[in-house]
Design a protein around this motif. Structure first.
Motif, PDB file in Angstrom:
ATOM      1  N   ARG A 178       0.828  -1.216   0.000  1.00 36.71           N
ATOM      2  CA  ARG A 178       0.000   0.000   0.000  1.00 36.71           C
ATOM      3  C   ARG A 178       0.858   1.261   0.000  1.00 36.71           C
ATOM      4  NH1 ARG A 178      -5.156   0.399   1.540  1.00 36.71           N
ATOM      5  NH2 ARG A 178      -4.743   2.120   2.982  1.00 36.71           N
ATOM      6  N   SER A 179       1.839   1.304   0.857  1.00 34.01           N
ATOM      7  CA  SER A 179       2.697   2.477   0.959  1.00 34.01           C
ATOM      8  C   SER A 179       4.090   2.018   1.362  1.00 34.01           C
ATOM      9  CB  SER A 179       2.136   3.451   2.003  1.00 34.01           C
ATOM     10  OG  SER A 179       2.958   4.596   2.127  1.00 34.01           O
ATOM     11  N   GLY A 180       5.099   2.468   0.635  1.00 33.87           N
ATOM     12  CA  GLY A 180       6.464   2.055   0.923  1.00 33.87           C
ATOM     13  C   GLY A 180       7.087   1.356  -0.265  1.00 33.87           C
ATOM     14  N   GLY A 181       8.221   0.705  -0.016  1.00 33.78           N
ATOM     15  CA  GLY A 181       8.973   0.117  -1.100  1.00 33.78           C
ATOM     16  C   GLY A 181       9.152  -1.377  -0.993  1.00 33.78           C
ATOM     17  N   LEU A 182       9.389  -2.004  -2.136  1.00 30.48           N
ATOM     18  CA  LEU A 182       9.688  -3.435  -2.214  1.00 30.48           C
ATOM     19  C   LEU A 182      10.792  -3.622  -3.243  1.00 30.48           C
ATOM     20  CD1 LEU A 182       7.306  -6.466  -2.372  1.00 30.48           C
ATOM     21  CD2 LEU A 182       8.980  -6.127  -4.208  1.00 30.48           C
ATOM     22  N   ALA A 183      11.822  -4.375  -2.863  1.00 26.65           N
ATOM     23  CA  ALA A 183      12.956  -4.602  -3.760  1.00 26.65           C
ATOM     24  C   ALA A 183      13.381  -6.056  -3.700  1.00 26.65           C
ATOM     25  CB  ALA A 183      14.132  -3.695  -3.387  1.00 26.65           C
ATOM     26  N   THR A 184      13.883  -6.555  -4.830  1.00 26.01           N
ATOM     27  CA  THR A 184      14.373  -7.923  -4.920  1.00 26.01           C
ATOM     28  C   THR A 184      15.781  -7.922  -5.488  1.00 26.01           C
ATOM     29  OG1 THR A 184      12.151  -8.835  -5.246  1.00 26.01           O
ATOM     30  CG2 THR A 184      13.999 -10.195  -5.965  1.00 26.01           C
ATOM     31  N   SER A 185      16.661  -8.689  -4.871  1.00 23.89           N
ATOM     32  CA  SER A 185      18.022  -8.879  -5.376  1.00 23.89           C
ATOM     33  C   SER A 185      18.243 -10.351  -5.667  1.00 23.89           C
ATOM     34  CB  SER A 185      19.055  -8.391  -4.364  1.00 23.89           C
ATOM     35  OG  SER A 185      19.034  -6.977  -4.254  1.00 23.89           O
ATOM     36  N   GLY A 186      18.972 -10.624  -6.735  1.00 27.65           N
ATOM     37  CA  GLY A 186      19.259 -12.004  -7.095  1.00 27.65           C
ATOM     38  C   GLY A 186      19.953 -12.048  -8.441  1.00 27.65           C
ATOM     39  N   GLY A 213       9.102  -2.573   2.997  1.00 29.14           N
ATOM     40  CA  GLY A 213       8.920  -1.774   4.198  1.00 29.14           C
ATOM     41  C   GLY A 213       8.731  -0.311   3.843  1.00 29.14           C
ATOM     42  N   PRO A 214       8.920   0.589   4.789  1.00 26.53           N
ATOM     43  CA  PRO A 214       8.579   2.001   4.585  1.00 26.53           C
ATOM     44  C   PRO A 214       9.342   2.709   3.468  1.00 26.53           C
ATOM     45  CG  PRO A 214       8.850   1.513   6.932  1.00 26.53           C
ATOM     46  CD  PRO A 214       9.323   0.315   6.190  1.00 26.53           C
ATOM     47  N   SER A 215      10.576   2.312   3.192  1.00 26.87           N
ATOM     48  CA  SER A 215      11.422   3.037   2.247  1.00 26.87           C
ATOM     49  C   SER A 215      11.955   2.106   1.168  1.00 26.87           C
ATOM     50  CB  SER A 215      12.599   3.682   2.991  1.00 26.87           C
ATOM     51  OG  SER A 215      13.638   4.041   2.119  1.00 26.87           O
ATOM     52  N   LEU A 216      11.852   2.521  -0.097  1.00 29.83           N
ATOM     53  CA  LEU A 216      12.443   1.723  -1.173  1.00 29.83           C
ATOM     54  C   LEU A 216      13.957   1.735  -1.085  1.00 29.83           C
ATOM     55  CD1 LEU A 216      12.355   0.053  -3.739  1.00 29.83           C
ATOM     56  CD2 LEU A 216      12.160   2.182  -5.050  1.00 29.83           C
ATOM     57  N   LEU A 217      14.537   2.873  -0.737  1.00 29.98           N
ATOM     58  CA  LEU A 217      15.991   2.953  -0.611  1.00 29.98           C
ATOM     59  C   LEU A 217      16.510   1.851   0.321  1.00 29.98           C
ATOM     60  CD1 LEU A 217      17.995   6.220   0.145  1.00 29.98           C
ATOM     61  CD2 LEU A 217      18.600   4.031   1.172  1.00 29.98           C
ATOM     62  N   LEU A 237      18.948  -7.357   9.818  1.00 23.90           N
ATOM     63  CA  LEU A 237      17.702  -6.674   9.489  1.00 23.90           C
ATOM     64  C   LEU A 237      16.753  -6.661  10.680  1.00 23.90           C
ATOM     65  CD1 LEU A 237      15.758  -5.344   7.487  1.00 23.90           C
ATOM     66  CD2 LEU A 237      15.083  -7.633   6.729  1.00 23.90           C
ATOM     67  N   GLU A 238      16.584  -7.791  11.329  1.00 26.96           N
ATOM     68  CA  GLU A 238      15.689  -7.863  12.489  1.00 26.96           C
ATOM     69  C   GLU A 238      16.146  -6.948  13.608  1.00 26.96           C
ATOM     70  OE1 GLU A 238      15.525 -11.948  13.549  1.00 26.96           O
ATOM     71  OE2 GLU A 238      14.407 -12.553  11.749  1.00 26.96           O
ATOM     72  N   ALA A 239      17.455  -6.830  13.775  1.00 27.29           N
ATOM     73  CA  ALA A 239      17.981  -5.992  14.855  1.00 27.29           C
ATOM     74  C   ALA A 239      17.878  -4.506  14.529  1.00 27.29           C
ATOM     75  CB  ALA A 239      19.438  -6.360  15.138  1.00 27.29           C
ATOM     76  N   ALA A 240      18.085  -4.162  13.263  1.00 29.88           N
ATOM     77  CA  ALA A 240      18.185  -2.742  12.904  1.00 29.88           C
ATOM     78  C   ALA A 240      16.891  -2.156  12.357  1.00 29.88           C
ATOM     79  CB  ALA A 240      19.301  -2.553  11.864  1.00 29.88           C
ATOM     80  N   GLU A 241      16.066  -2.960  11.681  1.00 28.61           N
ATOM     81  CA  GLU A 241      14.911  -2.424  10.956  1.00 28.61           C
ATOM     82  C   GLU A 241      13.683  -3.316  11.147  1.00 28.61           C
ATOM     83  OE1 GLU A 241      15.195   0.400   9.571  1.00 28.61           O
ATOM     84  OE2 GLU A 241      17.188   0.674   8.749  1.00 28.61           O
ATOM     85  N   ALA A 243      10.640  -2.751  11.080  1.00 34.66           N
ATOM     86  CA  ALA A 243       9.486  -2.409  10.254  1.00 34.66           C
ATOM     87  C   ALA A 243       9.542  -3.072   8.883  1.00 34.66           C
ATOM     88  CB  ALA A 243       9.402  -0.895  10.083  1.00 34.66           C
ATOM     89  N   TYR A 244      10.642  -3.754   8.562  1.00 32.05           N
ATOM     90  CA  TYR A 244      10.791  -4.376   7.238  1.00 32.05           C
ATOM     91  C   TYR A 244      10.556  -5.881   7.330  1.00 32.05           C
ATOM     92  CZ  TYR A 244      12.616   0.044   5.559  1.00 32.05           C
ATOM     93  OH  TYR A 244      12.738   1.366   5.217  1.00 32.05           O
ATOM     94  N   ARG A 245      10.092  -6.454   6.226  1.00 32.18           N
ATOM     95  CA  ARG A 245       9.865  -7.890   6.121  1.00 32.18           C
ATOM     96  C   ARG A 245      10.682  -8.428   4.959  1.00 32.18           C
ATOM     97  NH1 ARG A 245       8.505  -6.758  10.277  1.00 32.18           N
ATOM     98  NH2 ARG A 245       6.509  -7.033  11.355  1.00 32.18           N
ATOM     99  N   SER A 246      10.961  -9.722   4.984  1.00 35.10           N
ATOM    100  CA  SER A 246      11.800 -10.300   3.933  1.00 35.10           C
ATOM    101  C   SER A 246      11.268 -11.655   3.479  1.00 35.10           C
ATOM    102  CB  SER A 246      13.246 -10.447   4.426  1.00 35.10           C
ATOM    103  OG  SER A 246      13.317 -11.354   5.505  1.00 35.10           O
ATOM    104  N   LEU A 247      11.640 -12.016   2.265  1.00 39.28           N
ATOM    105  CA  LEU A 247      11.308 -13.309   1.686  1.00 39.28           C
ATOM    106  C   LEU A 247      12.543 -13.830   0.960  1.00 39.28           C
ATOM    107  CD1 LEU A 247       9.259 -15.535   0.792  1.00 39.28           C
ATOM    108  CD2 LEU A 247       8.775 -14.084  -1.207  1.00 39.28           C
ATOM    109  N   LEU A 248      13.041 -14.973   1.386  1.00 35.18           N
ATOM    110  CA  LEU A 248      14.204 -15.582   0.766  1.00 35.18           C
ATOM    111  C   LEU A 248      13.770 -16.785  -0.056  1.00 35.18           C
ATOM    112  CD1 LEU A 248      16.668 -15.450   3.813  1.00 35.18           C
ATOM    113  CD2 LEU A 248      16.734 -14.010   1.772  1.00 35.18           C
ATOM    114  N   LEU A 249      14.203 -16.833  -1.314  1.00 35.89           N
ATOM    115  CA  LEU A 249      13.821 -17.934  -2.202  1.00 35.89           C
ATOM    116  C   LEU A 249      15.067 -18.602  -2.756  1.00 35.89           C
ATOM    117  CD1 LEU A 249      10.953 -16.173  -4.205  1.00 35.89           C
ATOM    118  CD2 LEU A 249      10.700 -17.872  -2.385  1.00 35.89           C
TER     119      LEU A 249
END
Length: 249
Positions: A178-186, A213-217, A237-241, A243-249
């Motif tokens: 809804r609001s914020g950024g999503l990025a994928t690396s691979g 999470g909140p920021s695409l950057l 990530l869990e320690a520092a941010e 508000a962000y979620r992750s998905l590892l594939l």
């Protein structure tokens, strides 16, 4: 918003990739508001200017001129100093899993901020869309997305499909944004191009890391960090941010 909500897409090739801006409004008249077209052109204008400053493919960019010693740092665009500061902050936050400065095994010491520039640039450019009332929008920059809404407008939900990195054309997961950024690396889209800053070597394995999470950057920075080292990246990530979620594939 319902699926029948009026929607329009604008596409341009900029910064070496296709960038699309998707806009929703309550009516067709809302999409035809001149403010929409003006904001979209301003977004693309900012991205074109970013390309002229940071491109590693353009010999006349500020970054390349600095690398060659053809440009006095005091005369360079102030964006370069801002991005350099953000790169240092990204390295600190990720415990060194993301870095713009590292020893390349083949070429020696190097500085390349472009891994952070895309997310930063899209956020800078999208400020123009935030001033347009009555619209919800999503910017897709080469597969990384930033969503939001105009002034005094509730953002709608965009359903983002995450590609299966091992099965071309297959969607492994769908994430509502809804609001914020999503990025994928691979490596699925661009091959082995991500460097482990701890070793200076390109990572050749398959798979992907998606962060939202909140920021695409910062989603982009963390997606790179998690692909470099999934276990250490998730802990950082869990320690520092939180508000962000992750998905590892």
């Amino acid at each position: 918003m319902a699926s029948s909500t009026p929607r329009r897409a604008f596409v341009e090739q900029v910064m070496g990739m296709p960038v699309s801006i998707h806009v929703r409004a309550q009516s067709d008249a809302g999409l035809e508001d001149p403010q929409v077209a003006t904001a979209v052109e301003q977004v693309f204008g900012v991205l074109r200017r970013v390309d002229s400053v940071f491109s590693t493919w353009r010999e006349d960019s500020d970054l390349m001129r600095l690398r060659r010693g053809d440009l006095d740092p005091a005369e360079a665009h102030p964006w370069l100093a801002e991005v350099e500061r953000l790169c240092a902050e990204a390295e600190r936050r990720t415990d060194g899993l993301f870095s713009a400065s590292f020893d390349r095994a083949a070429t020696g010491a190097a500085y390349d901020p472009t891994g952070l520039v895309k997310g930063w640039a899209v956020e800078q450019a999208a400020m123009h869309l935030r001033h347009v009332p009555g619209v919800s929008w999503c910017v897709n920059a080469g597969g990384d997305l930033l969503a939001g809404a105009g002034h005094a407008t509730s953002p709608s939900t965009w359903l983002v499909g995450v590609q299966d990195p091992r099965e071309a054309g297959e969607v492994a997961a769908t994430i509502p944004l809804r609001s914020g950024g999503l990025a994928t690396s691979g490596t699925a889209a661009r091959g082995a191009h991500i460097v482990d800053p701890r070793t200076g070597r390109v990572i050749a394995r398959d798979g992907s890391a998606t962060v939202w999470g909140p920021s695409l950057l910062w989603a982009d920075v963390w997606a790179t960090a998690l692909f470099v080292d999934p276990l250490a990246g998730e802990r950082a990530l869990e320690a520092a941010e939180p508000a962000y979620r992750s998905l590892l594939l």
